[in-house]
Scaffold this motif. Structure first.
Motif, short mmCIF file in Angstrom:
data_model
loop_
_atom_site.label_atom_id
_atom_site.label_comp_id
_atom_site.label_asym_id
_atom_site.label_seq_id
_atom_site.Cartn_x
_atom_site.Cartn_y
_atom_site.Cartn_z
N HIS A 127 0.93 -1.29 -0.27
CA HIS A 127 -0.30 0.21 0.08
C HIS A 127 0.93 1.25 0.04
N ASN A 128 0.34 2.44 -0.51
CA ASN A 128 0.95 3.87 -0.66
C ASN A 128 1.45 4.07 0.92
N THR A 129 2.10 4.96 1.33
CA THR A 129 2.97 5.03 1.86
C THR A 129 2.24 6.30 3.17
N LYS A 130 1.20 7.19 3.17
CA LYS A 130 -0.11 7.69 3.41
C LYS A 130 -0.65 6.60 4.48
N VAL A 131 -1.35 5.27 3.67
CA VAL A 131 -1.86 4.42 3.94
C VAL A 131 -1.17 3.93 5.39
N GLN A 132 -0.06 3.79 5.04
CA GLN A 132 1.20 2.85 6.28
C GLN A 132 1.38 4.46 7.30
N ARG A 133 1.24 5.80 6.95
CA ARG A 133 1.14 6.57 8.13
C ARG A 133 0.16 5.90 8.81
N ILE A 134 -1.18 6.33 8.51
CA ILE A 134 -1.89 6.34 8.74
C ILE A 134 -2.81 4.88 10.08
N LEU A 135 -2.36 4.11 9.54
CA LEU A 135 -2.06 2.97 10.57
C LEU A 135 -0.86 2.66 11.25
N THR A 136 0.04 3.16 10.79
CA THR A 136 1.14 3.55 12.25
C THR A 136 0.72 4.43 13.41
N ARG A 137 -0.24 4.95 12.41
CA ARG A 137 -0.95 6.24 13.90
C ARG A 137 -1.21 5.39 14.69
N ILE A 138 -2.52 5.17 13.58
CA ILE A 138 -3.47 4.72 15.14
C ILE A 138 -2.89 2.93 15.69
N LEU A 139 -1.84 2.54 15.25
CA LEU A 139 -1.26 1.52 15.65
C LEU A 139 -0.42 1.75 17.19
N ARG A 140 0.22 2.95 17.00
CA ARG A 140 0.55 3.47 18.16
C ARG A 140 -0.63 3.67 19.69
N LYS A 141 -1.23 4.46 18.65
CA LYS A 141 -2.07 5.26 19.78
C LYS A 141 -3.13 3.69 20.35
N ARG A 142 -3.03 3.00 20.08
CA ARG A 142 -3.74 1.89 20.63
C ARG A 142 -2.96 0.71 21.29
N ASN A 143 -1.53 1.12 21.37
CA ASN A 143 -0.30 0.57 22.31
C ASN A 143 -0.45 -0.52 21.77
N VAL A 144 -0.19 -0.70 20.26
CA VAL A 144 0.10 -2.29 19.23
C VAL A 144 1.98 -1.91 19.67
N ASP A 145 2.31 -3.26 20.21
CA ASP A 145 3.89 -3.51 19.44
C ASP A 145 3.82 -4.00 17.86
N ILE A 146 5.22 -3.34 17.82
CA ILE A 146 5.14 -3.66 16.24
C ILE A 146 7.04 -3.63 15.98
N CYS A 147 7.20 -5.52 15.94
CA CYS A 147 8.55 -5.78 15.72
C CYS A 147 8.97 -6.10 13.94
N TYR A 148 9.69 -5.19 13.21
CA TYR A 148 9.96 -5.07 12.33
C TYR A 148 11.14 -6.03 11.72
N ASP A 149 11.42 -6.36 11.00
CA ASP A 149 12.28 -7.13 9.97
C ASP A 149 12.72 -8.82 11.18
N THR A 150 11.61 -9.28 11.63
CA THR A 150 11.44 -10.01 12.35
C THR A 150 10.39 -11.42 11.74
N GLU A 151 11.16 -12.44 11.20
CA GLU A 151 10.53 -13.70 11.15
C GLU A 151 10.48 -14.59 11.33
N ALA A 152 9.32 -15.04 11.60
CA ALA A 152 8.82 -16.34 12.75
C ALA A 152 9.20 -17.46 12.02
N LYS A 153 10.04 -19.00 12.38
CA LYS A 153 10.76 -19.97 12.31
C LYS A 153 9.99 -20.68 12.98
N ASP A 154 9.11 -20.82 13.75
CA ASP A 154 8.99 -22.17 14.75
C ASP A 154 8.06 -21.23 16.67
#
Length: 421
Positions: A185-212
């Motif tokens: 998605h475009n960067t505007k959508v990314q910024r909006i939802l990142t802001r909402i996630l931060r406001k809702r106290n949702v943690d985000i782990c980037y560059d993190t790939e699940a193995k097991d």
């Protein structure tokens, strides 16, 4: 209701999984058909075949590496590993598994508090993962606060209870292997939802790939709740015990991520049997290669549509809108194949409107380079979704009666089968 839909369409419903497809040998100029072999051993002859097997998320390595499973103990261990997570795909099983998750939380909610919150992990940083994280957060916090009973009914808060703050003991974390969310998605959508996630106290782990995934630490002393079995899936002792997400060596953060429940919403994976147990050309990741008519590139009269296919001339992301728009064209070409008529090409749209709900009657719209947000977009999404589902609930029997004779005349009545793939 697939049974009701098949009765309406006058087709046979076979409750089995397709596990293999074998094509007949070609003789002369005759186009060959083939056989679909089902999990129950049934063999179904076809002249024209349409594959609409959908997708599933890429699950933990140990949960899907069936080739290495040799003993009954290993098979049981693999099944237990899958029980530690709630995969979103296939969607046919997600509803019951999510209801089971909610049931377990109803049974154990008294054990969670500010020092020991209920930990929900969502694996997947796409639109589906974010929508799921925000919607589940909204729903599960209402269970934890006692606003929803075990039947799913609203419960009025006890006005006699002194409650200083209306905050549920809930911690939500999103894990994504990308360096950003919503990369399609475009960067505007990314910024909006990142802001909402931060406001809702949702943690985000980037560059993190699940193995097991695995159970974490030693089993805690038995609580009285653990003496009874949960009514759904795993027992209470397992439900309240922390699990750990194991990461690949390439992940930026190597610390295990702990959770009580996990919603698995990663990128699409094709059903493995399409590449291993059929003669059809597939991509490197197992999707059936088709032309712009949805016909297989190496077999006539074999079609594939929806998420399980890859259109060679017009590659598109795996999204429901493309599967829906393929329906009418697929129907036309299946009839054309039956009567040996020319097939019609189709070029799917290059972009589409995405409406991402945040769970609290609010939504974000995304299309191309445009982005909008607001409560009115949630109302639009709710209207579209309900209208779509209503088309499957309120089937028009008059249409069926008027067209039944025509369908039988062209051989589509009792000779059309739907296999649950």
């Amino acid at each position: 209701n697939l049974q009701k839909l098949c009765e309406f369409g006058n087709v046979n419903l076979i409750l089995a999984y397709a596990v293999k497809i074998v094509m007949d040998e070609k003789t002369g100029n005759e186009e060959r058909g083939g056989w679909v072999i089902c999990s129950n051993g049934q063999r179904i002859k076809f002249d024209v075949l349409s594959i609409n097997a959908g997708i599933s998320p890429s699950l933990p390595i140990s949960a899907v590496n069936k080739d290495n499973v040799k003993t009954e103990q290993e098979t049981t261990a693999m099944a237990n590993k899958i029980d530690l997570i709630t995969p979103v795909k296939p969607i046919s099983t997600f509803s019951s598994r999510y209801e089971a998750l909610c049931d377990r939380l109803h049974e154990t909610r008294e054990l969670y508090n500010e020092e020991n919150p209920f930990r929900l992990l969502v694996v997947g940083g796409g639109a589906g993962g974010i929508e799921l994280a925000l919607s589940a957060q909204y729903a599960l916090q209402r269970i934890l606060l006692g606003y929803i009973d075990e039947q799913g009914n609203e419960v009025k808060p006890n006005t006699n209870t002194k409650q200083t703050k209306d905050v549920a003991p809930l911690k939500v974390t999103i894990v994504t292997k990308g360096s950003a969310l919503l990369t399609s998605h475009n960067t505007k959508v990314q910024r909006i939802l990142t802001r909402i996630l931060r406001k809702r106290n949702v943690d985000i782990c980037y560059d993190t790939e699940a193995k097991d995934v695995t159970l974490f630490g030693d089993k805690k002393p038995e609580h009285e709740l653990e003496k009874r079995k949960s009514s759904k899936s795993m027992d209470v002792a397992t439900a309240i015990r922390l699990k750990s997400l194991i990461l690949t060596p390439q992940s930026k953060n190597q610390s295990p991520i702990l959770f009580h429940e996990c919603l698995w919403c990663t990128s699409a994976a094709a059903p493995s049997w399409l590449s291993t147990n059929t003669p059809f050309d597939t991509t490197n990741d197992g999707f059936v290669k088709v032309s712009d008519t949805y016909e297989s590139v190496n077999f006539k009269n074999v079609f594939a549509a929806g998420d399980c296919c890859h259109i060679v001339q017009h590659p598109r992301p795996k999204a429901g809108v493309f599967a829906v728009r393929a329906g009418p064209l697929l129907y036309t070409n299946l009839l054309a194949a039956l009567f040996d008529k020319p097939l019609h090409p189709h070029k799917p749209q290059s972009d589409f409107l995405g409406l991402i709900s945040t769970g609290d009657c609010y939504a974000v719209a995304s299309r191309g380079r445009f982005a909008l947000e607001g409560a009115y977009l949630w109302k639009l999404k709710d209207y579209i979704d309900r209208k779509w589902m209503d088309g499957y609930v309120n089937l028009h029997s008059t249409y069926h009666k008027e067209n039944e004779s025509d369908r039988n005349d062209v051989g589509m009545g009792n000779h059309t089968s739907v296999i649950r793939a």
